[in-house]
Design an enzyme around this catalytic site. Sequence first.
Site, PDB file in Angstrom:
ATOM      1  CG  LEU A  19      10.551   2.657   5.605  1.00  0.00           C
ATOM      2  CD1 LEU A  19      11.737   2.388   6.514  1.00  0.00           C
ATOM      3  CD2 LEU A  19      10.711   3.965   4.875  1.00  0.00           C
ATOM      4  CD  GLU A  20       8.632  -3.087   4.995  1.00  0.00           C
ATOM      5  OE1 GLU A  20       9.156  -3.664   5.963  1.00  0.00           O
ATOM      6  OE2 GLU A  20       7.934  -2.052   5.120  1.00  0.00           O
ATOM      7  CE  LYS A  46       9.500   8.131   8.497  1.00  0.00           C
ATOM      8  NZ  LYS A  46       8.092   7.736   8.537  1.00  0.00           N
TER       9      LYS A  46
END
Length: 68
Positions: A19-20, A46
């Site tokens: 996600l980063e 998410k």
Amino acid sequence: MLPCRIAKGVVEGPSRNLLESVAQSIAGTTLLEFPQISGVRVKVGKPHVAVQGVVDYLGVEILRSRQA
């Protein structure tokens, strides 16, 4: 390009494992496309994740600014 289209393009583009990475790509593209802004905060969540326990979602939040 509108900021929401930047996010859509990143999310629908090539797959990323973290996600980063998604957040960084959105932030970097936004800073490139909008030279009039000095910084951006991006939150990515998410919902359906494979972790033990009960969670609504997992996510990250980053803050990026232009280098002086």
